[in-house]
Motif scaffolding. Structure first.
Motif, PDB file in Angstrom:
ATOM      1  N   GLN A  50     -10.580  -7.044   3.001  1.00 16.47           N
ATOM      2  CA  GLN A  50      -9.262  -6.924   3.613  1.00 16.47           C
ATOM      3  C   GLN A  50      -8.715  -5.506   3.520  1.00 16.47           C
ATOM      4  OE1 GLN A  50      -8.246  -9.754   5.218  1.00 16.47           O
ATOM      5  NE2 GLN A  50     -10.211 -10.480   4.435  1.00 16.47           N
ATOM      6  N   LYS A  51      -8.993  -4.836   2.406  1.00 16.70           N
ATOM      7  CA  LYS A  51      -8.458  -3.487   2.194  1.00 16.70           C
ATOM      8  C   LYS A  51      -9.396  -2.715   1.271  1.00 16.70           C
ATOM      9  CE  LYS A  51      -4.492  -3.013   0.017  1.00 16.70           C
ATOM     10  NZ  LYS A  51      -3.029  -2.988  -0.241  1.00 16.70           N
ATOM     11  N   ASP A  52     -10.142  -1.779   1.844  1.00 19.01           N
ATOM     12  CA  ASP A  52     -11.133  -0.997   1.098  1.00 19.01           C
ATOM     13  C   ASP A  52     -10.434   0.171   0.403  1.00 19.01           C
ATOM     14  OD1 ASP A  52     -13.267   0.408   0.117  1.00 19.01           O
ATOM     15  OD2 ASP A  52     -14.392   0.470   1.992  1.00 19.01           O
ATOM     16  N   THR A  53     -10.070  -0.034  -0.867  1.00 19.66           N
ATOM     17  CA  THR A  53      -9.351   0.991  -1.620  1.00 19.66           C
ATOM     18  C   THR A  53     -10.025   1.253  -2.963  1.00 19.66           C
ATOM     19  OG1 THR A  53      -7.917  -0.613  -2.749  1.00 19.66           O
ATOM     20  CG2 THR A  53      -7.163   0.231  -0.594  1.00 19.66           C
ATOM     21  N   ARG A  54      -9.622   2.321  -3.584  1.00 18.79           N
ATOM     22  CA  ARG A  54     -10.107   2.672  -4.916  1.00 18.79           C
ATOM     23  C   ARG A  54      -9.811   1.541  -5.903  1.00 18.79           C
ATOM     24  NH1 ARG A  54     -11.792   2.775  -9.067  1.00 18.79           N
ATOM     25  NH2 ARG A  54     -11.338   4.057 -10.877  1.00 18.79           N
TER      26      ARG A  54
END
Length: 256
Positions: A50-54
């Motif tokens: 859904q959300k490719d974040t650190r």
């Protein structure tokens, strides 16, 4: 939060994310992980989709390292997320420090020059870092020793397999244009059959780029034929398999 926990354990990831904010989902995810339920891992990957974040990569690192370290080659999967995180935050000193733990690993096959560069990056930010100072001294002592880069000289499919099963996802990704999708799926099947969780981990990286029915079907197949059998009984494995089967069917319907 109890309701969110039950939704995660039932593989109803879409419902869980739709009725709770991210912080509640994260708290619930770790509650599920405390039960060694593999749906926690699958839900963490779903959140990454859904959300490719650190932060998403860090969550998966913590799960694999703290709760699912018994899965084959989990440390390589952890390393893969460190590399993917560094692509997003190349000057994050905590991430750089995290990579140095691999230097003392008996399975380490990385060129000492890579660790030397990491140590130098850390010391530019924090000149007092003792671990970085020690690694810099040790790698300088090894300077000049020949180290063959991982997969170098192998046929392309063998090289990609070697990179994936050792958690070198960014390097493997660069080579994918040289093989077909079916060849890639064959490589991932072989890695999963070797009890290596990096196959599933890499599959989610592909899903995060473009969700596809055939990739979800492959994930379900991995749980049915490999992970459910090799790590039986593993709580939640059948639920994760069912989740991927359901997503594959939903995506196939959208194509028509």
């Amino acid at each position: 939060m109890k309701n969110i926990i039950e939704l995660i354990k039932a593989g109803l990831f879409e419902e869980a994310t739709s009725c709770a904010p991210e912080k509640i989902c994260d708290d619930a995810l770790f509650e599920v992980a405390l039960e060694s339920n593999i749906t926690a891992c699958a839900f963490a990957y779903y959140l990454l989709l859904q959300k490719d974040t650190r932060e998403r990569h860090k969550c998966i690192e913590m799960l694999l390292f703290s709760f699912f370290c018994y899965l084959g080659y989990a440390e390589h999967a952890v390393y893969s997320h460190m590399l993917l995180s560094l692509e997003k935050s190349p000057d994050d000193v905590d991430l750089l420090r995290g990579q140095l733990w691999l230097f003392s690993s008996p399975d380490n096959d990385i060129d000492p020059a890579e660790f030397r560069n990491i140590a130098k990056q850390i010391l530019l930010i924090d000149p007092t870092d003792k671990q970085a100072q020690e690694v810099l001294e040790q790698t300088c002592a090894l300077e000049g020793l020949a180290v063959t880069p991982l997969g170098e000289g192998l046929p392309i499919k063998e090289k990609i397999k070697k990179l994936i099963e050792n958690g070198r996802f960014p390097a493997a990704k660069k080579e994918l244009s040289a093989i077909s999708r079916e060849e890639l799926k064959g490589i991932l099947r072989a890695i999963a059959h070797d009890k290596n969780i990096c196959a599933y981990d890499f599959l989610w990286m592909l899903l995060a780029e473009q969700e596809a029915a055939d990739l979800h079907s492959l994930a379900a197949e991995m749980f049915e034929k490999d992970f459910c059998v090799m790590y039986a009984p593993i709580p939640g494995a059948n639920v994760v398999q069912a989740f991927h089967e359901r997503r594959a069917r939903e995506l196939m319907v959208r194509c028509y």
